[in-house]
Every structure is written in structure tokens, then in C-alpha cells.
Scaffold this motif. Sequence first.
Motif, PDB file in Angstrom:
ATOM      1  N   GLN A   1     -11.115  -2.857   2.380  1.00 34.41           N
ATOM      2  CA  GLN A   1     -10.608  -2.297   3.622  1.00 34.41           C
ATOM      3  C   GLN A   1     -10.070  -3.396   4.536  1.00 34.41           C
ATOM      4  O   GLN A   1      -9.041  -3.229   5.202  1.00 34.41           O
ATOM      5  N   LYS A   2     -10.754  -4.527   4.566  1.00 37.20           N
ATOM      6  CA  LYS A   2     -10.298  -5.636   5.401  1.00 37.20           C
ATOM      7  C   LYS A   2      -8.967  -6.188   4.902  1.00 37.20           C
ATOM      8  O   LYS A   2      -8.077  -6.500   5.697  1.00 37.20           O
ATOM      9  N   LYS A   3      -8.816  -6.282   3.552  1.00 38.08           N
ATOM     10  CA  LYS A   3      -7.555  -6.767   2.990  1.00 38.08           C
ATOM     11  C   LYS A   3      -6.411  -5.818   3.325  1.00 38.08           C
ATOM     12  O   LYS A   3      -5.293  -6.251   3.635  1.00 38.08           O
ATOM     13  N   HIS A   4      -6.692  -4.516   3.257  1.00 35.38           N
ATOM     14  CA  HIS A   4      -5.654  -3.548   3.606  1.00 35.38           C
ATOM     15  C   HIS A   4      -5.257  -3.679   5.071  1.00 35.38           C
ATOM     16  O   HIS A   4      -4.076  -3.581   5.424  1.00 35.38           O
TER      17      HIS A   4
ATOM     18  N   GLN B   1       0.806  -1.211   0.000  1.00 41.31           N
ATOM     19  CA  GLN B   1       0.000   0.000   0.000  1.00 41.31           C
ATOM     20  C   GLN B   1       0.846   1.270   0.000  1.00 41.31           C
ATOM     21  O   GLN B   1       0.295   2.359  -0.096  1.00 41.31           O
ATOM     22  N   GLN B   2       2.180   1.106   0.103  1.00 44.29           N
ATOM     23  CA  GLN B   2       3.088   2.254   0.220  1.00 44.29           C
ATOM     24  C   GLN B   2       2.628   3.176   1.360  1.00 44.29           C
ATOM     25  O   GLN B   2       2.493   4.384   1.198  1.00 44.29           O
TER      26      GLN B   2
ATOM     27  N   SER C   1     -16.277  -5.393  -3.026  1.00 42.76           N
ATOM     28  CA  SER C   1     -16.911  -4.429  -2.139  1.00 42.76           C
ATOM     29  C   SER C   1     -15.868  -3.612  -1.374  1.00 42.76           C
ATOM     30  O   SER C   1     -14.720  -4.017  -1.210  1.00 42.76           O
ATOM     31  N   TYR C   2     -16.318  -2.467  -0.879  1.00 43.45           N
ATOM     32  CA  TYR C   2     -15.427  -1.572  -0.139  1.00 43.45           C
ATOM     33  C   TYR C   2     -14.988  -2.197   1.183  1.00 43.45           C
ATOM     34  O   TYR C   2     -13.827  -2.093   1.579  1.00 43.45           O
TER      35      TYR C   2
END
Length: 675
Positions: free
Chosen positions: A161-164, A17-18, A156-157
Amino acid sequence: MTYDDIPHLSAKIKPKQQKVELEMAIDTLNPNYCRSKGEQIALNVDGACADESSTYSSKLMDKQTFCSSQSTSNTARYAAALYRQGELHLTPLHGILQLRPSFSYLDKADAKHREREAANEAGDSSQDEAEEDVKQITVRFSRPESEQARQRRVQSYEFLQKKHAEEPWVHLHYYGLRDSRSEHERQYLLCQGSSGVENTELVKSPSEYLMMLMPPSPEEEKDKPVAPSNVLSMAQLRTLPLADQIKILMKNVKVMPFANLMSLLGPSIDSVAVLRGIQKVAMLVQGNWVVKSDILYPKDSSSPHSGVPAEVLCRGRDFVMWKFTQSRWVVRKEVAAVTKLCTEDVKDFLEHMAVVRINKGWEFILPYDGEFIKKHPDVVQRQHMLWTGIQAKLEKVYNLVKESLPKKPDGQSGPAALLSGDQRVQVAKSKAQQNHALLERELQRRKEQMRASSVLPGVRIKEEPMSEEGEEEEDGDAEGDEEPMDTSLGGSLHNRLANGLPSGRATGGDSFNGHPPPGCGSTPVARELRAFVEATFQRQFVLTLSELKRLFNLHLASLPPGHTLFSGISDRMLQDTVLAAGCKQILVPFPPQTAASPDEQKVFALWESGDMSDQHRQVLLEIFSKNYRVRRNMIQSRLTQECGEDLSKQEVDKVLKDCCVSYGGMWYLKGTVQS
């Protein structure tokens, strides 16, 4: 305070994600630090009990977190500079991050506060209320996730977000400014070349060097205003080749006199070159130029209304243009009866080149241009030859009775007198009586050809004979009414014929025009008709006979001349094929005062398609075999009762969408609702 004076600093990064996060210690001994505020924040975040998950283990806000964000997406214009010994060393940057304070601890404090309030409310209610009775609950097991649902969940959003959040942090070690490791990394910012003379890129003038260093950004340049797609800029148009100018103008205007075209192209354009170019993209109709059909409907395109291919649309529009070469008036229903195209497609053709007149039909939009006809006889003669070829092709495709073009050498008709609707009906009747003998001879000739070559001429689905009164109403061409697709050949005598044979012979016996019914054998006609019926009912589960015949006529219009389906398909054959293909006739109890025609009251439905909704559809069709219209709650309760399970709203919606339409709060089978 310098970086070396910082008592505590830790860093971590998420490479994918830098994203960088710095945790910096706060000097709690500094006189400017408010100790009471720090203790209050730590208490709100962690509560009274401290454990390993506490944010502030010292019960004091003693650190601050900084999170990174992308400061700019375009880093090509930025560089890190290091000035040493009179030399400026530049290093390009591939990413710039900006650190900002993170206040995630406040979210944690709010969550703690809500938990405490919920616990207090639960404690109060348990003291006031007595022990509740045992209640029965229903347990449902979740269904296996389908591939389509899984793809929606992955996109889905919340999932992103969970993956991040699941990406692990990589902890970094901070080195101070004066550390030897920092000095070693700083050496990479210096150019390793021994002399600047070797760099030929910098042997340029100062202005050229600055232009290389700071090129103008495309975002900063003023964009030229772009006109809408349906608006032509004459200044931009005249920069194109002459052939493209003519094509663009004709494609947008559709119909144009030659004089107007010359005025748009400019006085410096040679008229001979324009005449040569206009004949490539347009046809001459009544002395005016009408854009060719293949320009408006290019190959591999289709109708936005009915979905028929471009070849069929071009053929139908050419028929309309050819009709206007013979008369200034065209009746829309006559065009629809011959071309077998839907009303919207025919109306598009007519709107390109004509205007509607109440109770008269469609009149060609421009007056007859006799001046061009007299001035360019060679062009007119060439266009006349082209129209003769188009007429021969249309006669073959649409099985028209051969009619000669007007005797004028230009193939164009002059201005015609206006006729009333009654006069047009009388003319049509007298013309039909005069041509009776000609039609009989044509019928005998076709019979002889059929016996000789065993190849049947192109025919269409047999229609019920229409009365003369119905023909008069059709000639009136009331534009606001929605008429069914007429498959007759276009005259009172034609309506008394079924597929080229007298009605008494066409409907008798087990054969039709020498062919057995499609369900009685495995002939090519039967296989082709069976394939059409099966493909149609796989797309639309419920069809009336009237709608099925309309779709079959559209299918015939898209087939090449001489196809095996041009072999005399009667209503009986079509119905037998439908029943043989696994469909059933639904005897819908229409109200006594219904305005539906007999063909509209014959409803057929696909009984088994092989999917999971077959049982649900069968229950629904049984409901409509006893009810003309039904409410949704009745359908849902009956489905639940018959299928033995509580169907979801999505499953009921799917069955209703396949078979029914909603009107006025009630549900009807498709094709049976009478508004």
C-alpha cells in the motif's frame, strides 16, 4: 450540462497501477446547491485555518473527486464502436475503468476530529494532575534487519500500500468534445482501409461472423463434474487402454482375485490380454494378485513417516509379500526387525494386504485361490521363478538364513491351520533348537570367507542380549504397544551373537571383527561413521543412544549391499565416534523409578555447532545436567544471567526447540521424557 460547460475539470493518472483520478468542479451558484452543508463539510475537513494543504481553499466544498477501478478483467469481448456513413468501425479494448466518487475527504475529517478530542483530553489532564516525577527509561537499539525479515516486510500488505501511495501522479489536460485535438484522436477509431472487399476475414456467413465477434466464454460453459482423486469413474476408466485400466485398478485396490478383476473390466475383454497385463503391475500371492511395490512407491519418492527413499520401501514391502507366499500369518515385529523400518511404514505394508488378529499377528486379507492356481499353471510357474529371484535378493540384502520355498510348483502356500500364541512360541523354540547346528556351520563358513576375501558380511549394531521371555512377548505381537527398533537377527541364538561372533569375543579388546575402533584411525569405516554422526547431530542437537542407533539402522537400510559401514559397529564404537565428533554426554539425573532403558539414559548433545546459539545451548545443557525437568521461567532467567543480556522470546524458543520437549507444563531434554 455537457462536458464543454464544465467550469473546471482536472485529471491525473498512475500508469503502473492503471489508476485514474478526476477532479470535477461543483457549481456552487446553482440553486440546488446547499451552501450551509458545503461550508460545514469544508470546516470539518480543513478546520478553521486555511493553508496550502487545505482540501477546500474557498472554505466551501466546491469540487468532487472520482477514482477509477477495474470494471472487468476480461476485456477481449468488448470493443468501441463508431458508426459513420453507413459503416460500423470497431476498435478492440484493452482495459475498462469505472469512475466512482471518492470520499477520502471524510477520512480526513475523522482524523481532524480525533486530533481535536485528543488535544482536549490532554489539556484537561494537565490541569488536574501535578507535575510527574522523573522516571527512568530503558533505551534499546534496533537490531540490523535480516534478509528473511526484509523479505517478509516487502511482501506485507502495508508495504504494498505504501509503494502504491508513493507512485507519483501524472497530471493530464482535459480537452472538450468539440476541441480539434479530440477530433484528431477520434480519427484513430476509423478503419483506414479504402474498401471493405479487401478484408477477407468478413467474407463469412452471418452466424460465423457473430461467432467470431462473440465467442462463447469458457466461464459460461458448464463444467463436467470432477470426481475426487480417490474415486474411480468406471465410465472414464473404460476409455483408457487396457494396460492403464489394470494399473489404476490394482493401484487403488492393492489386492484382488483374478475373477474380480475380469468382472470390473467387462465381459468383452480377453482374459489372455488381462493375464499379460496384470503380470506387469502385480505379483501372485496365494493365488491372488498384489500390486507391485514400485507402482505404489515410484522412483524419487520417499516415506511420509520416516523419509526413507522409495528403494528401501520397495525392498521392505517385497519382504512382506514374500513372507505371505510362505504363510498366511506374519508378525509385525519380525518384519520390523529384519527390514529396520519404522513401525508406521511396516504397518502401511501390512494394511495393504492383511488384517490384524488379536494375539495372532496379521493374516492375509483374501482366502487362498486354488481355482486360479489349477487353471493357469503356466502363469503360476512364471511367478514362482520371479519369487525365487526376489528371495535370493532379499537373502543378500537382509543377510537372511536361506530357507527353501514350499515344494508346491506354484510357490504359493495353501490354507494354514490357526495356531495360538503359546503354540507359536513352542514351534519357534523347537525350530531354533533344530537349526542350532545349521547356524553354527553357517557361522564357520562365514568366518572362512572373511579370512579368504577380507570382506565382511553385512552386519548391524550390536544389541544387548534379550531374554527368552522377551522373545515370547515379541512373538505375541501386541499391536498397540510401541516397541524399540530391534536390530537382532531374529532368534534366541542370534541374540546371543554380536555381529556374527560370540558375545565373549565381540566385546573384548581394542578391535571388533578385525577393525580398530572408529576414533583410533582414519579408516574408511571411521570416516563414514564420523560423517553420519556429524550430519545427524547437525540436524538434531540432542539424541539418546537408543534413538541414535535407530537412526543408524535406518541409514544402513538405505545403503547398497557391500557398503563399508557393514563392518561390525558396536555400541562402544558408536559412542566413541560421537564424543570424537565434538559432542558431550549429558548426565541427566533420571528419577529412581524411571522406566527408561540404559540406552535411553545415555544422552549426547552437540556442544558447538558454529552458530550464534552455541552459548545458549551450553547453558541449557548445564541446567539439565543437574535437573531432570525444568520450568520455562527458570530456563529464561538462567540464560539471562549467564549470557548477560535480556534474550527475546524468539531466541529462547529456538534453543528450547533445538534441545527440549514440553510435557505437562515442564521442559525435558529430547528423548528423556517418560509419559
